[in-house]
Design a protein around this motif. Structure first.
Motif, PDB file in Angstrom:
ATOM      1  N   GLU A 214       0.832  -1.200   0.000  1.00 40.22           N
ATOM      2  CA  GLU A 214       0.000   0.000   0.000  1.00 40.22           C
ATOM      3  C   GLU A 214       0.870   1.255   0.000  1.00 40.22           C
ATOM      4  O   GLU A 214       0.596   2.223  -0.714  1.00 40.22           O
ATOM      5  N   TRP A 215       1.946   1.227   0.804  1.00 37.10           N
ATOM      6  CA  TRP A 215       2.875   2.366   0.825  1.00 37.10           C
ATOM      7  C   TRP A 215       3.499   2.585  -0.545  1.00 37.10           C
ATOM      8  O   TRP A 215       3.572   3.710  -1.049  1.00 37.10           O
ATOM      9  N   LEU A 216       3.947   1.499  -1.181  1.00 35.28           N
ATOM     10  CA  LEU A 216       4.604   1.611  -2.469  1.00 35.28           C
ATOM     11  C   LEU A 216       3.642   2.156  -3.527  1.00 35.28           C
ATOM     12  O   LEU A 216       4.028   2.984  -4.366  1.00 35.28           O
ATOM     13  N   THR A 217       2.384   1.730  -3.472  1.00 35.36           N
ATOM     14  CA  THR A 217       1.390   2.225  -4.422  1.00 35.36           C
ATOM     15  C   THR A 217       1.169   3.723  -4.245  1.00 35.36           C
ATOM     16  O   THR A 217       1.088   4.474  -5.227  1.00 35.36           O
ATOM     17  N   TYR A 415      -2.052  -8.199  -2.801  1.00 36.28           N
ATOM     18  CA  TYR A 415      -1.244  -7.868  -3.963  1.00 36.28           C
ATOM     19  C   TYR A 415      -1.335  -6.374  -4.218  1.00 36.28           C
ATOM     20  O   TYR A 415      -2.410  -5.785  -4.208  1.00 36.28           O
ATOM     21  N   SER A 416      -0.191  -5.808  -4.470  1.00 39.78           N
ATOM     22  CA  SER A 416      -0.171  -4.396  -4.787  1.00 39.78           C
ATOM     23  C   SER A 416      -0.816  -4.148  -6.139  1.00 39.78           C
ATOM     24  O   SER A 416      -0.913  -5.044  -6.978  1.00 39.78           O
ATOM     25  N   SER A 417      -1.229  -2.915  -6.344  1.00 37.58           N
ATOM     26  CA  SER A 417      -1.568  -2.512  -7.702  1.00 37.58           C
ATOM     27  C   SER A 417      -0.319  -2.708  -8.563  1.00 37.58           C
ATOM     28  O   SER A 417       0.800  -2.490  -8.105  1.00 37.58           O
ATOM     29  N   GLY A 435      10.227  -3.932  -8.074  1.00 42.64           N
ATOM     30  CA  GLY A 435      10.025  -5.335  -8.421  1.00 42.64           C
ATOM     31  C   GLY A 435       9.448  -6.121  -7.267  1.00 42.64           C
ATOM     32  O   GLY A 435       9.190  -5.589  -6.177  1.00 42.64           O
ATOM     33  N   GLY A 436       9.241  -7.415  -7.522  1.00 43.56           N
ATOM     34  CA  GLY A 436       8.737  -8.297  -6.479  1.00 43.56           C
ATOM     35  C   GLY A 436       7.239  -8.214  -6.293  1.00 43.56           C
ATOM     36  O   GLY A 436       6.506  -7.620  -7.086  1.00 43.56           O
ATOM     37  N   ASP A 437       6.782  -8.814  -5.184  1.00 45.10           N
ATOM     38  CA  ASP A 437       5.343  -8.884  -4.904  1.00 45.10           C
ATOM     39  C   ASP A 437       4.745  -7.507  -4.633  1.00 45.10           C
ATOM     40  O   ASP A 437       3.606  -7.233  -4.998  1.00 45.10           O
ATOM     41  N   GLY A 438       5.504  -6.636  -3.975  1.00 46.87           N
ATOM     42  CA  GLY A 438       4.985  -5.321  -3.611  1.00 46.87           C
ATOM     43  C   GLY A 438       4.670  -4.450  -4.804  1.00 46.87           C
ATOM     44  O   GLY A 438       3.829  -3.559  -4.728  1.00 46.87           O
ATOM     45  N   ALA A 439       5.344  -4.703  -5.931  1.00 44.57           N
ATOM     46  CA  ALA A 439       5.088  -3.938  -7.146  1.00 44.57           C
ATOM     47  C   ALA A 439       3.997  -4.571  -7.986  1.00 44.57           C
ATOM     48  O   ALA A 439       3.688  -4.084  -9.079  1.00 44.57           O
TER      49      ALA A 439
END
Length: 464
Positions: A214-217, A415-417, A435-439
């Motif tokens: 959520e933070w990364l989005t 899952y991130s957007s 990259g990865g799951d957060g992205a």
């Protein structure tokens, strides 16, 4: 006094971050690399609920189960899928053949750092036999081979990787929460931590993992990086005696089964099969959800796996993570954590009580779960899909639709957007990679690891 300037900053010490650093070193880059991780190292990743079985979650500032060195995968049962069809969308960026080659390359790295040389898969005879059974049950069968580390071996491998990186000059700071990406003239310049510290770098790789998706989005939106909504997976963790699922687990172990439900035509899938394993709880930023592990050093009498209902939302809704969190909050509100219900009680329209749970043939492995009623938590559509999937599974694993099968709720995959990145996983912000799951690009240990390899090589190409 801590340094303030580096060549490369890696945000997140999950598989994507670790493999980025490993590949940069292997390329003999001589780069000054810093890894920032909000959690702790492996030795300090101790969950109070594991130390004191039966106690409730105490809401640690950083959950030891999902944060820290190795990411959420450190305390998973370490399934490395060797199939390009499972674990993410990297094929869309680097192509299928490159993905196959990189999976093999990453697998060799895991072996190099101590992964056991054991691969579980499906023989052609068993594959054809099981496919026929699945078709008759209206289930789509996706066979796969995998390397299974087990929770114990996962931590050994990850510790070996950490030691290697430190020996080769990589600096790792634990307990550091990155709050902001600092940009000048459309180029990454620095990161700012929750403590207000600014650290500069020529290149930044953000692999925040599912917990910080959520933070990364939000950061991506602040930087006007486009996003696409990924599905949200919400469901339950199923637990039953291992004898019930032996045909499936002994022959397939972790292959996927997908079902489109007759009532709503929703996609329901099996996920994270844990033969002879245990059900565990996880704290996702104050939300207690459920997961499952298989261990390398001990076995239980039960098998557990997830049944997840996938939903992709359309305009104008843009917050699938919030939707999943609100369902998890309701379970936490009613149960104080994880809720467990016998399938027989759910079908009969009654809550499971402590007395009914004690009569169950299936002895729960998660002792802190609260007996209750999942119909008060999960939307009718999701619950209907789960029940219909269990009926279909019963045709190939008789007994799974039994009254003493346990359902733990809820299991949510945040899952991130999916963030807009180029084929080399660089964003429109120069020298900023995600990259990865957060992205929202990967959904498993192996493809997350491969995304780290892709990013490291992209950085080296730009430098050279």
């Amino acid at each position: 006094m801590s340094k303030k300037d580096y060549d490369v900053i890696v945000i997140g010490a999950g598989p994507t971050g670790i493999f980025t650093a490993l590949e940069l070193i292997k390329q003999k880059s001589g780069l000054d690399i810093l890894i920032l991780e909000k959690g702790t190292d492996l030795k300090r990743r101790v969950c109070p609920m594991k130390e004191n079985p039966g106690t409730n979650c105490v809401n640690c500032p950083s959950c030891a189960i999902v944060s820290g060195w190795g990411g959420a995968g450190a305390y998973s049962d370490g399934k490395l899928s060797l199939s390009p069809d499972i674990g993410g969308n990297l094929e869309n960026y680097i192509g299928r053949q490159a993905l196959i080659e990189n999976i093999s390359y990453a697998d060799e790295i895991y072996l190099e750092f101590g992964a056991p040389d054991r691969i579980f898969g499906v023989t052609d005879d068993k594959k054809n036999e099981f496919r026929k059974k699945a078709v008759k049950a209206e289930l789509k069968f996706i066979p796969a081979s995998l390397r299974h580390l087990g929770t114990g071996y996962s931590q050994v491998v990850l510790q070996n990787m950490q030691d290697y990186l430190v020996e080769n000059g990589v600096e790792i700071r634990f307990g550091v929460n990155v709050k902001k990406l600092l940009i000048e003239s459309d180029q990454i310049k620095a990161v700012e931590t929750a403590a207000g510290e600014k650290i500069t770098a020529d290149y930044v790789m953000a692999a925040a993992g599912r917990e910080n998706a959520e933070w990364l989005t939000k950061e991506a939106q602040n930087l006007t990086i486009e996003t696409a909504i990924n599905p949200v997976d919400i469901g339950v963790r199923v637990e039953c005696p291992a004898a019930v699922t032996e045909y499936m687990t002994d022959n397939l172990y972790e292959s996927k089964l997908i079902y489109h439900t007759p009532t709503f035509d929703d996609k329901v899938r099996t996920f994270c099969m844990s033969p002879y394993g245990e059900v565990v709880s996880e704290n996702n930023q104050g939300l207690v959800t459920v997961n499952g592990h298989s261990h390398s050093d001990f076995k239980t009498h039960n098998t557990n796996f997830a049944l997840l209902v996938s939903k992709t939302f359309t305009e104008p809704f843009h917050e699938p993570i919030t939707y999943g969190k609100d369902i998890a909050k309701l379970a936490n509100l009613l149960a104080g954590g994880v809720l467990v219900q016998r399938l027989g009680d759910l079908l009969a329209g009654r809550r499971t009580t402590k007395a009914r749970l004690e009569r169950s043939v299936t002895e729960p492995t998660l002792k802190g779960a609260t007996p209750g009623d999942l119909s008060l938590v999960l939307p009718h559509r999701h619950l209907t899909g789960i029940i219909e999937m269990l009926k279909a599974l019963d045709k190939i694993t008789p007994g799974i639709y039994g009254r003493d099968t346990l359902l733990y709720g809820v299991e949510v995959k945040f899952y991130s957007s999916r963030l807009a990145v180029k084929d080399n996983l660089e964003t429109k912000i120069e020298n900023l990679f995600m990259g990865g799951d957060g992205a929202g690009i990967t959904r498993g240990l192996m493809q997350a690891s491969v995304s780290g390899l892709v990013i490291a090589r992209s950085i080296m190409e730009k430098i050279n």
